[in-house]
Write an enzyme that holds these catalytic residues in place. Sequence first.
Site, PDB file in Angstrom:
ATOM      1  N   TYR A   1       3.751   6.810 -12.268  1.00 41.90           N
ATOM      2  CA  TYR A   1       2.677   6.886 -11.281  1.00 41.90           C
ATOM      3  C   TYR A   1       1.404   7.443 -11.917  1.00 41.90           C
ATOM      4  CZ  TYR A   1      -0.002   8.418  -7.194  1.00 41.90           C
ATOM      5  OH  TYR A   1      -1.001   8.613  -6.269  1.00 41.90           O
TER       6      TYR A   1
ATOM      7  N   GLY B   1      -5.892   3.686   4.032  1.00 47.98           N
ATOM      8  CA  GLY B   1      -6.433   2.332   4.104  1.00 47.98           C
ATOM      9  C   GLY B   1      -6.776   1.933   5.521  1.00 47.98           C
TER      10      GLY B   1
END
Length: 319
Positions: free
Chosen positions: A203, A55
């Site tokens: 997940y 990110g």
Amino acid sequence: MMVLLVIVAGLGVVTLLVILFAPHIRKYAAGGVCRSPVSLEGKTVLITGANTGIGKETALELAVRGARVIMACRDIDKGEESADSIRASCAHAQVEVRQLDLADTCSIRAFAQKFLAEVNQLHILINNAGVMMCPYTKTIDGFEMHIGVNHLGHFLLASLLIGLLKRSAPARIVVVSSLAHNFGWIRFHDLHSQGSYNSGLAYCQSKLANVLFARELSRRLKGTNVTVNSVHPGTVNSDLTRHSTLMTIFFSVFATFLKTPREGAQTSIYCAIADELHSISGKHFSDCAPAFVAPQGRSEETSRRLWDVSCEQLGIQWD
């Protein structure tokens, strides 16, 4: 004793080969690179989880290209540290940090309300933030953490910002998923793992939800000039594995074979800016190229059902 000597010798040979071929291994592990020359002057970008890992690297690259980059981070102090780091690397970087906790729908709504009041354009939304293999915990609203943050939190955020994206078109949404979606199934009968819990499977379910969301949203946005694509960043050596001691050790030992955060950010960057993708939507990418989607990720029935269930869980209507 002989067996031990053979094992030690074998490990020594493997280590030597890794050292000798490290440059070639790294070149292969790095994967695809976004080579687009596109400038983002005048464009506004929102990236969730932009204070670390891929990110942060995505934020840096898009800021270098001239975009106004808004970093949505849970930890505002860490976000500001990352923003300062980006400014130090790029003097002209237009980066700002805003607080957003995807594990709290009140935080998401407050973020969106302030964002819409202060930002009049949004050209690129990158749903990057995520959790991986954490112990069983719930979000503020009672959702299992993986499905709550990785899917439902981003689903709500996108629903609140979609009007601005449409008004800013052409616009793009990039959903960071994973190769792990191949091993996921949407457990509609126990979406929040109350009956049984496995952090790995939770997940995988959330990453499959990312792929299904991107495909369904793309279908619903046809004709709006807003595109949606999902990406697999690769196996990246980042702090995403912090909840798993075994994976942290594994990633440390085999770091040579893994992508760096900068390398892992390339496909997100590619899908956000590449000219050749201006009309491509509903696809999945890895290493800056189209990638395989598991059969369960291509099911229109499942994607529509997940959409309806997500709206119901969040208490919203999004047609």
